[in-house]
Design a protein around this motif. Structure first.
Motif, mmCIF file in Angstrom:
data_model
loop_
_atom_site.group_PDB
_atom_site.id
_atom_site.type_symbol
_atom_site.label_atom_id
_atom_site.label_comp_id
_atom_site.label_asym_id
_atom_site.label_seq_id
_atom_site.Cartn_x
_atom_site.Cartn_y
_atom_site.Cartn_z
ATOM 1 N N LEU A 225 0.828 -1.206 0.000
ATOM 2 C CA LEU A 225 0.000 0.000 0.000
ATOM 3 C C LEU A 225 0.864 1.259 0.000
ATOM 4 N N PHE A 226 1.909 1.265 0.819
ATOM 5 C CA PHE A 226 2.755 2.453 0.916
ATOM 6 C C PHE A 226 3.676 2.602 -0.293
ATOM 7 N N ASN A 227 3.874 1.524 -1.043
ATOM 8 C CA ASN A 227 4.634 1.628 -2.281
ATOM 9 C C ASN A 227 3.796 2.218 -3.416
ATOM 10 N N LEU A 228 2.507 1.929 -3.410
ATOM 11 C CA LEU A 228 1.632 2.356 -4.503
ATOM 12 C C LEU A 228 1.002 3.724 -4.251
ATOM 13 N N TYR A 229 0.834 4.074 -3.001
ATOM 14 C CA TYR A 229 0.186 5.340 -2.661
ATOM 15 C C TYR A 229 1.144 6.207 -1.853
ATOM 16 N N SER A 230 0.709 7.423 -1.629
ATOM 17 C CA SER A 230 1.546 8.389 -0.916
ATOM 18 C C SER A 230 1.422 8.200 0.600
ATOM 19 N N LEU A 231 2.544 7.910 1.236
ATOM 20 C CA LEU A 231 2.542 7.786 2.695
ATOM 21 C C LEU A 231 2.172 9.116 3.352
ATOM 22 N N LYS A 232 2.634 10.193 2.749
ATOM 23 C CA LYS A 232 2.308 11.520 3.271
ATOM 24 C C LYS A 232 0.799 11.758 3.236
ATOM 25 N N SER A 233 0.141 11.324 2.140
ATOM 26 C CA SER A 233 -1.305 11.499 2.031
ATOM 27 C C SER A 233 -2.040 10.629 3.047
ATOM 28 N N PHE A 234 -1.518 9.442 3.312
ATOM 29 C CA PHE A 234 -2.142 8.593 4.326
ATOM 30 C C PHE A 234 -2.047 9.229 5.715
ATOM 31 N N LEU A 235 -0.885 9.810 6.016
ATOM 32 C CA LEU A 235 -0.680 10.406 7.337
ATOM 33 C C LEU A 235 -1.532 11.658 7.524
ATOM 34 N N SER A 236 -1.779 12.359 6.421
ATOM 35 C CA SER A 236 -2.573 13.582 6.523
ATOM 36 C C SER A 236 -4.069 13.337 6.355
ATOM 37 N N ALA A 237 -4.430 12.163 5.813
ATOM 38 C CA ALA A 237 -5.850 11.860 5.573
ATOM 39 C C ALA A 237 -6.568 11.609 6.893
ATOM 40 N N ARG A 238 -7.848 11.906 6.903
ATOM 41 C CA ARG A 238 -8.689 11.668 8.075
ATOM 42 C C ARG A 238 -9.941 10.916 7.626
ATOM 43 N N PRO A 239 -10.375 9.938 8.406
ATOM 44 C CA PRO A 239 -11.624 9.248 8.059
ATOM 45 C C PRO A 239 -12.774 10.244 7.984
ATOM 46 N N CYS A 240 -13.595 10.112 6.979
ATOM 47 C CA CYS A 240 -14.703 11.036 6.747
ATOM 48 C C CYS A 240 -16.022 10.367 7.127
ATOM 49 N N PRO A 241 -16.721 10.877 8.148
ATOM 50 C CA PRO A 241 -18.001 10.270 8.564
ATOM 51 C C PRO A 241 -19.018 10.200 7.425
ATOM 52 N N ARG A 242 -19.062 11.253 6.597
ATOM 53 C CA ARG A 242 -20.017 11.240 5.489
ATOM 54 C C ARG A 242 -19.687 10.139 4.492
ATOM 55 N N LEU A 243 -18.380 9.957 4.240
ATOM 56 C CA LEU A 243 -17.970 8.893 3.322
ATOM 57 C C LEU A 243 -18.247 7.517 3.931
ATOM 58 N N ILE A 244 -18.083 7.387 5.234
ATOM 59 C CA ILE A 244 -18.399 6.125 5.909
ATOM 60 C C ILE A 244 -19.850 5.745 5.664
ATOM 61 N N LEU A 245 -20.747 6.730 5.783
ATOM 62 C CA LEU A 245 -22.166 6.465 5.549
ATOM 63 C C LEU A 245 -22.413 6.023 4.111
ATOM 64 N N LYS A 246 -21.724 6.659 3.163
ATOM 65 C CA LYS A 246 -21.909 6.289 1.764
ATOM 66 C C LYS A 246 -21.368 4.882 1.501
ATOM 67 N N ILE A 247 -20.199 4.586 2.059
ATOM 68 C CA ILE A 247 -19.612 3.255 1.891
ATOM 69 C C ILE A 247 -20.502 2.197 2.527
ATOM 70 N N ALA A 248 -20.969 2.480 3.741
ATOM 71 C CA ALA A 248 -21.810 1.517 4.447
ATOM 72 C C ALA A 248 -23.120 1.281 3.700
ATOM 73 N N ASN A 249 -23.700 2.348 3.183
ATOM 74 C CA ASN A 249 -24.977 2.231 2.485
ATOM 75 C C ASN A 249 -24.828 1.427 1.192
ATOM 76 N N PHE A 250 -23.749 1.704 0.437
ATOM 77 C CA PHE A 250 -23.557 1.005 -0.833
ATOM 78 C C PHE A 250 -23.081 -0.429 -0.621
ATOM 79 N N SER A 251 -22.233 -0.642 0.370
ATOM 80 C CA SER A 251 -21.575 -1.941 0.543
ATOM 81 C C SER A 251 -22.350 -2.910 1.420
#
Length: 533
Positions: A225-251
């Motif tokens: 995962l860290f080879n394919l994506y940006s480690l810096k972006s992972f460290l700065s990213a934050r879980p999004c409650p709104r996105l969680i709802l969308k993921i949960a609803n679709f999945s």
């Protein structure tokens, strides 16, 4: 240029395309072939450790402990299938769909999905621990309580590996999936089992080795995962409650589908234990482990087929989807049918070679029948199992509804075969095989009505027909050749002969003209290269 444009360019570059351009169909085919080839090569590597593990696990720990091990990890993996929440397939929508790509970078999507999956997994882990005694009472299996309670938290590791590797597959790169699932996990499992047995952990050594193998797979998934994506972006990213709802609803529907599917794919373990002894369970699980070889062939294509098909499904290019599905199903059946033919002739001999020496002859014969039925069922599900992918994008409720209907149907058939008809554990395998047939028939009908996708093609059925011709010829050869080709040293002549007959039948009957043309072109290219050299 916006941040979302940067992320779209990065993801497109990782997939080998240009930003803003959809991959062409030829590239799709190459990606499917390359990804499936890598994963299938990984399967062969995994098989190199799986077979020694199977032989040694039964030889060192016995049929009963091996059966208990499979019973315990099956319970945990069913819960883990739900905790993953369908993200092994639905995650690609949130990474590839431009409506989401404009709002969330891939790193944030993966991190948010992982947080949601771990939340569900934490709840299910607690339920497993508190319900272990209740499950033991239902199945009259008190021996499994300690192992299940202790190992239950490994569920969080399983779901983490699944979500992280889905993130790596979104870039159409399969190498980390292969390293994690096909190399590191199985070989660490084999080595850890031998180590724990040598250290004297005879009762729980298998479960301990399973945990060590999964932590090793997790380490590889993080590395990829860290080879394919940006480690810096992972460290700065934050879980999004709104996105969680969308993921949960679709999945959510896909999560129920995956759990229901795994329940009836593994419910035979619980059914066998409910109706039969622990010794019979041990032989059944041996047959099931061999049958998973056919399942892994289908799964070799699924990780790369899902992200490739997702873009065509989003664009509603259903003729292209149909061509991909038929192509992949033919490839799957070509390999699976060979293994089914092999199990029909050599199944009982293989079960006898693995099981304990004091196992009754009747149980060994039953094991050979079970193996053949499980192989046929897995081949049906593998050859036509890709039909669940289009249904996810039309209405995610279709798949879980079908899977949930199959569970009571399977239980009813298993009860009828074993209790009314008096069959042994092979009745459980027969019920599973017929359930696979029913489930895939319903899916094929739906995708034809909803998308116009026709999977009932002569291109597909020519492959199993070639396998039947091969079986008939080999059966006659057994009667005419004055040597036992099934047992002893005759196996070294029998198996190569069977493979040769299958290959010849496939070339004469199963291959399409374009397949033969490609084969001649490839062989001609190799000869030209040799002559030039």
């Amino acid at each position: 240029m916006t941040p979302s444009d940067n992320h779209e360019q990065a993801l497109s570059a990782a997939m080998g395309g240009e930003a803003g351009k959809e991959p062409g169909e030829e590239k799709d085919k190459k990606d499917i072939a390359r990804g499936a080839g890598a994963n299938f090569a990984g399967f062969l590597v995994r098989l190199g450790s799986r077979l020694p593990f199977l032989f040694l696990a039964v030889a060192l720990f016995g049929n009963e402990l091996y059966g208990r091990y499979n019973y315990t990890i099956t319970t945990i993996e069913i819960a883990a299938a739900f905790a993953t929440f369908g993200l092994k397939r639905s995650l690609f929508k949130f990474i590839h769909d431009r409506a989401y790509a404009k709002l969330y970078c891939p790193e944030q999507v993966i991190l948010t999905a992982l947080c949601w999956s771990l939340t569900v997994g934490g709840i299910l882990t607690a339920l497993l621990i508190f319900s272990a005694d209740f499950l033991a009472e239902i199945f009259d299996y008190p021996q499994m309580v300690t192992g299940l309670k202790t190992l239950a938290p490994i569920l969080l590791v399983i779901t983490s590996v699944d979500v992280l590797l889905s993130g790596t597959r979104a870039t159409r790169k399969m190498r980390y999936e292969v390293w994690s699932r096909s190399i590191v996990e199985p070989y660490v499992l084999l080595g850890s089992m031998l180590l724990f047995y040598a250290l004297g952990y005879h009762e729980y050594g298998l479960l301990m080795a399973y945990a060590v193998a999964l932590f090793s797979a997790l380490a590889v998934a993080l590395w990829g995962l860290f080879n394919l994506y940006s480690l810096k972006s992972f460290l700065s990213a934050r879980p999004c409650p709104r996105l969680i709802l969308k993921i949960a609803n679709f999945s959510a529907p896909t999560a129920f589908h995956d759990m229901a599917l795994l329940i009836f794919m593994r419910m035979d373990i619980f059914t066998v234990k409910f109706f039969f002894s622990e010794a019979v369970l041990g032989v059944y699980t041996i047959a099931q482990q061999f049958a998973t070889s056919v399942e892994k062939i289908y799964q070799s294509f699924y990780p790369i087929l899902a992200p490739v098909m997702s873009s065509s499904l989003v664009r509603r290019d259903y003729p292209r989807v149909e061509r991909h599905m038929v192509m992949v199903s033919r490839w799957i059946l070509m390999v699976q049918c060979l293994i089914v033919v092999w199990s029909g002739f050599y199944g009982e001999a293989v079960i006898a070679a693995v099981a304990n020496g004091d196992t009754q002859t009747g149980i060994l014969a039953m094991g050979g029948t079970i193996l053949l039925m499980l192989m046929i069922g897995e081949t049906i599900n593998g050859g036509f199992g890709t039909s669940d992918l289009p249904l996810i994008y039309r209405n995610p409720l279709y798949n879980p509804a079908i899977s949930l209907m199959m569970i009571p149907l399977y239980v009813l058939m298993a009860w009828i075969f074993t209790q009314l008809f008096g069959m042994d554990a092979s009745g459980v395998a027969l019920a599973l095989m017929l359930t696979y047939m029913t489930m895939n028939a319903i899916r094929l009908y739906l995708i034809r009505r909803l998308f116009g996708i026709r999977m009932f093609s002569a291109k597909l059925f020519k492959v199993p027909f070639a396998a039947l011709i091969c079986s008939g010829i080999f059966y006659q050869a057994l009667n005419f050749i004055p040597l036992d080709l099934i047992h002893g040293w005759g196996v070294f002549l029998g198996i190569p002969l069977l493979i040769f007959l299958y290959g010849a039948s496939l070339i004469l009957i199963g291959l399409e003209p374009e397949d033969k043309e490609k084969l001649r072109a490839r062989l001609g290219g190799k000869r030209a290269a040799q002559q030039a050299g």
